[in-house]
Design a protein around this motif. Structure first.
Motif, PDB file in Angstrom:
ATOM      1  N   UNK A  28       0.825  -1.205   0.000  1.00 35.41           N
ATOM      2  CA  UNK A  28       0.000   0.000   0.000  1.00 35.41           C
ATOM      3  C   UNK A  28       0.862   1.259   0.000  1.00 35.41           C
ATOM      4  N   UNK A  29       1.948   1.229   0.761  1.00 32.14           N
ATOM      5  CA  UNK A  29       2.836   2.395   0.819  1.00 32.14           C
ATOM      6  C   UNK A  29       3.529   2.618  -0.531  1.00 32.14           C
ATOM      7  N   UNK A  30       3.928   1.512  -1.175  1.00 30.88           N
ATOM      8  CA  UNK A  30       4.560   1.639  -2.490  1.00 30.88           C
ATOM      9  C   UNK A  30       3.573   2.218  -3.511  1.00 30.88           C
ATOM     10  N   UNK A  31       2.324   1.773  -3.471  1.00 33.61           N
ATOM     11  CA  UNK A  31       1.314   2.341  -4.371  1.00 33.61           C
ATOM     12  C   UNK A  31       1.122   3.823  -4.109  1.00 33.61           C
ATOM     13  N   UNK A  32       1.124   4.208  -2.856  1.00 32.61           N
ATOM     14  CA  UNK A  32       0.956   5.622  -2.515  1.00 32.61           C
ATOM     15  C   UNK A  32       2.117   6.461  -3.042  1.00 32.61           C
ATOM     16  N   UNK A  33       3.339   5.970  -2.857  1.00 37.21           N
ATOM     17  CA  UNK A  33       4.515   6.701  -3.342  1.00 37.21           C
ATOM     18  C   UNK A  33       4.487   6.802  -4.862  1.00 37.21           C
ATOM     19  N   UNK A  34       4.101   5.727  -5.553  1.00 39.54           N
ATOM     20  CA  UNK A  34       4.023   5.752  -7.013  1.00 39.54           C
ATOM     21  C   UNK A  34       2.993   6.768  -7.488  1.00 39.54           C
ATOM     22  N   UNK A  35       1.841   6.783  -6.811  1.00 38.01           N
ATOM     23  CA  UNK A  35       0.806   7.745  -7.191  1.00 38.01           C
ATOM     24  C   UNK A  35       1.275   9.178  -6.980  1.00 38.01           C
ATOM     25  N   UNK A  36       2.003   9.440  -5.906  1.00 36.40           N
ATOM     26  CA  UNK A  36       2.509  10.792  -5.650  1.00 36.40           C
ATOM     27  C   UNK A  36       3.547  11.180  -6.690  1.00 36.40           C
TER      28      UNK A  36
END
Length: 291
Positions: A28-36
Motif C-alpha cells: 500500500x505504501x509503495x502504491x501511494x509513493x508511485x501515485x505521488x
C-alpha cells in the motif's frame, strides 16, 4: 534417620513469538509513493507545456476528436473515393426562343447529346485521374524516411475541383511555426518530395491556406488573412524552388478561418492547413460545337 531425597523440578517458560503482521502495508505504501510521483510528474509536465499544447491535449480527449480530420472520412494518407455524381442537364434551346432552322436544331441537339455523354463520362475519368495522381504522390512520400512520422499530417482526398493534398496541423505536431509563415523543416522536406511528382502530372495547381478560429478571449499575433496567404505563398515558393514551373500554378490564396474542416469546432488544430489542389483538366471541345 535420613530424609528422603526430594526431586528438583525446573520449570522452563517458553515465550511465544508474536504473530507476523505481513507485508500488505508495504504494498500500500509503495502504491501511494508511485501515485505521488505520477502526480508531481504530471504537475511538472503541465507547467512546462505551452497553452497551445494544453489546448491540443484537451481536444485530444474531447468527444469531437473521435471524428476524422479528413472530410472524406478516411483521415489518413489515402482517402475516400465518393464523388459528386449529379445528373446532367440538356441546354438545347427551343426553336421559338432562338429562331433556328430545323437543320440547326438537329445540329444543336446532336452536339448537346455529345456534350451530355462527355459530362456523364467525366466523373469516371476524373476518378481515374485522381487515383493515378494519388498513387504517384503516395509513392513519392513513401520514399521519405520521415513518412511514417508525418503520415497523419498529410491528407489526400478528392473534391469537386480535383485532388486535395493538405498539410494539416496535428495535435502537438504543427506544420508551421506558431503565428509565422515559416514552415518547419519537416514541412519543407514533404514539399520538396512532392515537387517531382507534381511536375510529372498534367494538373495545374491551386494553393490555399487555412487557419483555426481564435478562442474567445485570446489575442492573435498575426492577422489571419495575412497569415494564411503568407503560408500559401511560402508553399508555392518551396515547390517552385524544388523545380515546379510557375505556369503550373493557377492561384495562391488565403482563406483565414472561413472554411474550417470542423464547423462545429473551428478551434481544432486540424483546421490549420495548407491545401494543394490538383485541378481537374477541362475536357477538350470537339469541332463544330456551337457555343
Amino acid at each position: 534417620m535420613t530424609k528422603p531425597t526430594q526431586p528438583i523440578i525446573i520449570k522452563k517458560v517458553k515465550k511465544a513469538a508474536h504473530a507476523h503482521h505481513g507485508g500488505a502495508w508495504k504494498i500500500a505504501y509503495a502504491d501511494f509513493v508511485t501515485a505521488m510521483m505520477a502526480f508531481f510528474l504530471l504537475m511538472w509536465l503541465i507547467s512546462m507545456t505551452t497553452q497551445e499544447q494544453k489546448d491540443g491535449l484537451a481536444e485530444y480527449f474531447a468527444p469531437t476528436t473521435a471524428l476524422s480530420p479528413s472530410t472524406s472520412g478516411a483521415g489518413g494518407i489515402l482517402m475516400g473515393t465518393a464523388l459528386d455524381k449529379s445528373g446532367n442537364k440538356s441546354s438545347a434551346p427551343r426553336d421559338a426562343a432562338m429562331g433556328t432552322t430545323g437543320q440547326e436544331d438537329g445540329t444543336r441537339r446532336t452536339n448537346s447529346g455529345r456534350a451530355s455523354d462527355r459530362e456523364a463520362n467525366r466523373p469516371a475519368a476524373d476518378l481515374q485521374a485522381q487515383l493515378s495522381a494519388a498513387a504517384s504522390i503516395r509513392q513519392a512520400l513513401q520514399s521519405m524516411p520521415e513518412f511514417a512520422e508525418l503520415s497523419r499530417n498529410i491528407v489526400i482526398e478528392p473534391s469537386k475541383e480535383g485532388l486535395n493534398v493538405s498539410l494539416v496541423d496535428e495535435y502537438g505536431r504543427p506544420m508551421f511555426r506558431e503565428g509565422s509563415v515559416q514552415p518547419y523543416e519537416r514541412t519543407r522536406l514533404v514539399l520538396e518530395a512532392l515537387a517531382p511528382a507534381l511536375r510529372q502530372l498534367p494538373n495545374r495547381l491551386s494553393v490555399t491556406g487555412h487557419t483555426a478560429a481564435a478562442r474567445p478571449g485570446s489575442v492573435r499575433d498575426v492577422e489571419p488573412w495575412s497569415l494564411t496567404s503568407g503560408r500559401a505563398l511560402a508553399v508555392r515558393e518551396i515547390l517552385s524552388g524544388a523545380g515546379l514551373p510557375n505556369d503550373h500554378f493557377v492561384s495562391v490564396v488565403g482563406r483565414a478561418d472561413t472554411e474550417p474542416v470542423f464547423p462545429d469546432n473551428p478551434y481544432l488544430p486540424p483546421n490549420r492547413r495548407v491545401t494543394i489542389t490538383l485541378l481537374n483538366a477541362e475536357p477538350p471541345l470537339p469541332p463544330n460545337v456551337l457555343r
